[in-house]
Design an enzyme around this catalytic site. Structure first.
Site, short mmCIF file in Angstrom:
data_model
loop_
_atom_site.label_atom_id
_atom_site.label_comp_id
_atom_site.label_asym_id
_atom_site.label_seq_id
_atom_site.Cartn_x
_atom_site.Cartn_y
_atom_site.Cartn_z
N ASN A 73 52.78 -42.18 36.48
CA ASN A 73 52.00 -40.98 36.17
C ASN A 73 51.93 -39.99 37.32
OD1 ASN A 73 49.93 -39.50 34.52
ND2 ASN A 73 48.64 -40.02 36.26
N SER A 125 56.81 -34.30 30.31
CA SER A 125 56.10 -33.09 29.92
C SER A 125 56.90 -32.30 28.90
CB SER A 125 55.85 -32.21 31.15
OG SER A 125 55.35 -30.94 30.78
N TYR A 138 60.22 -28.67 38.37
CA TYR A 138 59.36 -29.55 37.58
C TYR A 138 60.04 -29.97 36.29
CZ TYR A 138 55.20 -31.15 35.05
OH TYR A 138 54.29 -31.90 34.33
N ALA A 140 63.25 -29.96 35.56
CA ALA A 140 64.42 -30.80 35.84
C ALA A 140 64.00 -32.24 36.14
CB ALA A 140 65.21 -30.22 37.00
N LYS A 142 61.20 -33.79 35.25
CA LYS A 142 60.60 -34.44 34.08
C LYS A 142 61.63 -34.72 32.99
CE LYS A 142 56.28 -34.94 35.32
NZ LYS A 142 55.67 -36.27 35.42
#
Length: 231
Positions: A73, A125, A138, A140, A142
């Site tokens: 997480n 996400s 971000y 890329a 995720k």
């Protein structure tokens, strides 16, 4: 979201192992609020270091006996147009959002394979699916979790270990609070169900994926986004 998940699982029948890096005081404040069924284990580690991750995984297994469920997480965002993105910031986002989950899996999978049971849940996400200007690093990082999940799930499918990703939409806790009120309203207008996701509902989904009943569900990206993306 980590804080919200901690509050959700506090009174459930789990032995929680909680990781933190620099936010010891914040974690202790949340722990004071919760009424735990089982006292949790708290462990510090810098997820930018493989040696720290090796120590974290080793201590988790030593103190708890074994680790059945891993929820990846921890995350970091970056706001920059692609041609203005600083390379160091790019590398930091990729390291925390993609490389660290891989390393956590790498060093916990042997124990799961040995016991013939494990649940790995990666948190991604909807941003990685729909694209948002200014989130190249971000998105890329995720989206990389989708391929990591698909590949590793096939490596472990006959060992009783499942690997899935939850692609989160916009939630009522977490990074949404980094946006001002106007931007939050713009986000809300893009969600077909007309509301933000609830952390307790996400907790219920994670609990299901961690259960025996989810043994036939692996290699999947589960879209928890209020209808923003259905692919």
């Amino acid at each position: 979201m980590g804080s919200a998940m901690l509050r959700y699982f506090a009174d459930k029948d789990y032995k929680l192992i909680l990781h933190y890096h620099e936010s010891r005081e914040r974690l202790e404040a949340i722990l004071e609020e919760c009424d735990f069924r089982n006292p949790p284990i708290t462990l510090q580690a810098d997820l930018f270091s493989e040696q720290a991750i090796i120590h974290l995984c080793g201590e988790a297994q030593r103190q708890a006996g074994h680790v059945d469920v891993l929820v990846n997480n921890a995350g970091r965002s970056s706001a920059a147009l692609s041609w203005k993105e600083d390379l160091n910031e790019w590398n930091d986002v990729i390291q925390l959002n993609l490389t660290a989950p891989f390393l956590m899996m790498k060093h916990l999978i042997p124990g799961m394979r040995h016991r013939g049971f494990g649940r790995i849940i990666n948190i991604s996400s909807v941003v990685a699916q729909v694209g948002v200007p200014g989130t190249a690093a971000y998105a890329a990082s995720k989206s990389g979790l989708f391929g990591l999940t698909a590949s590793v799930s096939k490596e472990l499918a006959n060992k009783g270990v499942t690997v899935n990703t939850i692609a989160l939409g916009y939630m009522n806790d977490g990074m949404i609070h980094l946006l001002d009120e106007r931007m939050q309203q713009n986000v809300l207008a893009q969600i077909p169900v007309g509301k933000l996701g609830r952390a307790d509902h996400l907790g219920g989904l994670i609990a299901y994926l961690a259960s025996d009943q989810a043994d036939y569900l692996t290699g999947q990206t589960i879209n928890f986004n209020g209808g923003m993306y259905a692919g």
